[in-house]
Design an enzyme around this catalytic site. Structure first.
Site, mmCIF file in Angstrom:
data_model
loop_
_atom_site.group_PDB
_atom_site.id
_atom_site.type_symbol
_atom_site.label_atom_id
_atom_site.label_comp_id
_atom_site.label_asym_id
_atom_site.label_seq_id
_atom_site.Cartn_x
_atom_site.Cartn_y
_atom_site.Cartn_z
ATOM 1 N N ASP A 1 -11.168 2.817 4.224
ATOM 2 C CA ASP A 1 -11.481 1.383 4.175
ATOM 3 C C ASP A 1 -12.989 1.154 4.034
ATOM 4 O OD1 ASP A 1 -9.401 -0.480 4.213
ATOM 5 O OD2 ASP A 1 -9.012 -0.211 6.365
ATOM 6 N N LYS B 258 0.839 -1.211 0.000
ATOM 7 C CA LYS B 258 0.000 0.000 0.000
ATOM 8 C C LYS B 258 0.866 1.251 0.000
ATOM 9 C CE LYS B 258 -3.906 -2.360 2.115
ATOM 10 N NZ LYS B 258 -4.846 -2.564 3.231
ATOM 11 N N GLN C 245 -4.759 -1.626 9.676
ATOM 12 C CA GLN C 245 -4.731 -2.936 9.027
ATOM 13 C C GLN C 245 -5.279 -4.013 9.970
ATOM 14 O OE1 GLN C 245 -3.950 -3.270 5.828
ATOM 15 N NE2 GLN C 245 -3.913 -5.483 5.645
HETATM 16 N N1 L34 Z 1 -7.944 -2.444 7.352
HETATM 17 N N2 L34 Z 1 -7.322 -4.575 6.730
HETATM 18 C C1 L34 Z 1 -7.765 -3.357 6.383
HETATM 19 N N3 L34 Z 1 -8.044 -3.018 5.094
HETATM 20 C C2 L34 Z 1 -7.875 -3.925 4.099
HETATM 21 O O1 L34 Z 1 -8.219 -3.617 2.841
HETATM 22 C C3 L34 Z 1 -7.369 -5.182 4.406
HETATM 23 N N4 L34 Z 1 -7.102 -6.145 3.461
HETATM 24 C C4 L34 Z 1 -7.365 -7.545 3.773
HETATM 25 C C5 L34 Z 1 -6.655 -7.847 5.101
HETATM 26 N N5 L34 Z 1 -6.770 -6.777 6.081
HETATM 27 C C6 L34 Z 1 -7.138 -5.505 5.755
HETATM 28 C C7 L34 Z 1 -6.111 -6.062 2.548
HETATM 29 O O2 L34 Z 1 -5.501 -5.034 2.317
HETATM 30 C C8 L34 Z 1 -6.742 -8.253 2.602
HETATM 31 N N6 L34 Z 1 -5.923 -7.257 1.944
HETATM 32 C C9 L34 Z 1 -5.049 -7.530 0.881
HETATM 33 C C10 L34 Z 1 -4.381 -6.531 0.185
HETATM 34 C C11 L34 Z 1 -3.507 -6.810 -0.846
HETATM 35 C C12 L34 Z 1 -3.268 -8.102 -1.220
HETATM 36 C C13 L34 Z 1 -3.919 -9.127 -0.549
HETATM 37 C C14 L34 Z 1 -4.798 -8.833 0.486
HETATM 38 C C15 L34 Z 1 -2.287 -8.365 -2.314
HETATM 39 O O3 L34 Z 1 -1.623 -7.468 -2.786
HETATM 40 N N7 L34 Z 1 -2.118 -9.625 -2.720
HETATM 41 C C16 L34 Z 1 -1.195 -10.001 -3.772
HETATM 42 C C17 L34 Z 1 -0.137 -10.967 -3.235
HETATM 43 C C18 L34 Z 1 0.614 -10.457 -2.077
HETATM 44 C C19 L34 Z 1 1.539 -11.499 -1.469
HETATM 45 O O4 L34 Z 1 2.590 -11.766 -2.096
HETATM 46 O O5 L34 Z 1 1.235 -12.042 -0.384
HETATM 47 C C20 L34 Z 1 -1.982 -10.670 -4.883
HETATM 48 O O6 L34 Z 1 -1.501 -10.690 -6.006
HETATM 49 O O7 L34 Z 1 -3.082 -11.189 -4.595
#
Ligand code: L34
Length: 293
Positions: free
Chosen positions: A119, A52, A96
């Site tokens: 959020d 982020k 988060q």
């Molecule tokens: N307050 N908490 C708050 N806001 C959110 O919007 C989140 N979330 C969820 C968990 N807790 C939170 C996220 O940001 C899930 N989440 C989130 C954000 C980004 C990714 C996955 C979950 C992401 O970038 N995933 C990548 C892979 C990352 C890795 O290598 O682990 C993808 O390509 O899916």
């Protein structure tokens, strides 16, 4: 089968946001500023929050990362939130999740000022969203709507089955998809851990949103031909053959389901990057909302 490429789509959205920031600069308007609070050292949370912050840099936002140790008291966290609520330079911020168990998540969500709640978790924003009023939409559901829209996937009159009823994904998704909106007008079924005959229900679905958090739960025998699949799950599964010692698994058994799907999101590279793009979008909106005040 067409892959719903969240990585590429999120990069397009970030490019659009970067252009809006450039435009604001030429107009001498405020540069959007997002803050993120991370409590503790959970590996996945650190990855997401770092991503982020990096994305903020990429689009030209200011960003602030506040790291607190895992033993931080609820009171201290509430004080940090109050500082962010009253800091005029901060347009939006997130705490988060998940938080350590000694902290009451509901209490924390309620403490964030609704105008800075990028959020979209605060009851005011959830209520506004539910009533079709302007609101910050929770980033993951918002990202899914955006992905469906940009791939021109018809939702009107379709049967959407959402597996999972979390406050962050399943519940808001079910409301949004049933609403009268460009990506909406779907007939929505919310399935969850107490649902009976789930397979009978998923076999009728035109669109399935899997958001229950059980790796590879949805298998090919549970879906009909031509189904649209959105996989929200992202679990680190132990895998000693990988350099990091784990692999990322979605809630969908990709190999069997992709054979029947018309569209499907991969994991990684699907919903995750879209979540981050829409958080940036919400932050830009929060900043724009203050322009005329
Ligand atoms: N307050 N908490 C708050 N806001 C959110 O919007 C989140 N979330 C969820 C968990 N807790 C939170 C996220 O940001 C899930 N989440 C989130 C954000 C980004 C990714 C996955 C979950 C992401 O970038 N995933 C990548 C892979 C990352 C890795 O290598 O682990 C993808 O390509 O899916």
């Amino acid at each position: 089968m067409i892959l719903l490429d969240g990585k590429t789509t999120s990069n397009q959205i970030k490019e659009e946001i970067a252009q809006a920031v450039q435009q604001r600069k030429t107009e001498s308007k405020k540069i959007p500023h997002l803050a993120a609070v991370l409590v503790g050292n959970d590996g996945a949370s650190m990855t997401y929050v770092n991503s982020k912050v990096k994305s903020c840099e990429r689009v030209g936002f200011k960003s602030t990362l506040i790291r607190l140790d895992a033993e931080t008291s609820e009171e201290t966290l509430l004080q940090e939130i109050e500082k962010l609520n009253t800091d005029d330079d901060i347009d939006g911020f997130i705490v988060q999740l998940p938080l350590p168990t000694h902290i009451d998540e509901q209490k924390i969500i309620m403490a964030v000022h609704p105008d800075k709640d990028v959020d979209g978790f605060h009851p005011i924003n959830v209520g506004r969203m539910t009533l079709d009023l302007p609101a910050f939409l929770s980033a993951t559901p918002f990202g899914i709507l955006e992905l469906l829209e940009r791939y021109n996937i018809e939702t009107s009159g379709k049967h959407a089955v959402i597996i999972g009823r979390s406050h962050i994904v399943g519940r808001p998704m079910s409301i949004l998809l049933s609403q009268k909106r460009p990506v909406g007008n779907a007939t929505v079924t919310v399935a969850h851990s107490r649902t009976k005959n789930l397979k009978e229900i998923t076999l009728q679905a035109d669109i399935i949103i899997a958001a229950l958090g059980i790796p590879e739960f949805l298998t090919g025998d549970m879906v009909k031909d031509g189904v649209v699949i959105i996989d929200v799950g992202i679990t680190r599964v132990e895998d000693s053959s990988k350099p990091r010692g784990y692999r990322l698994a979605g809630d969908v058994h990709f190999e069997s389901v992709s054979k029947k799907a018309s569209y499907i999101t991969p994991v990684p590279g699907g919903v995750g990057p879209m979540t981050i793009a829409m958080l940036l979008k919400n932050t830009l909106l929060a900043c724009q909302n203050k322009d005329n005040t």
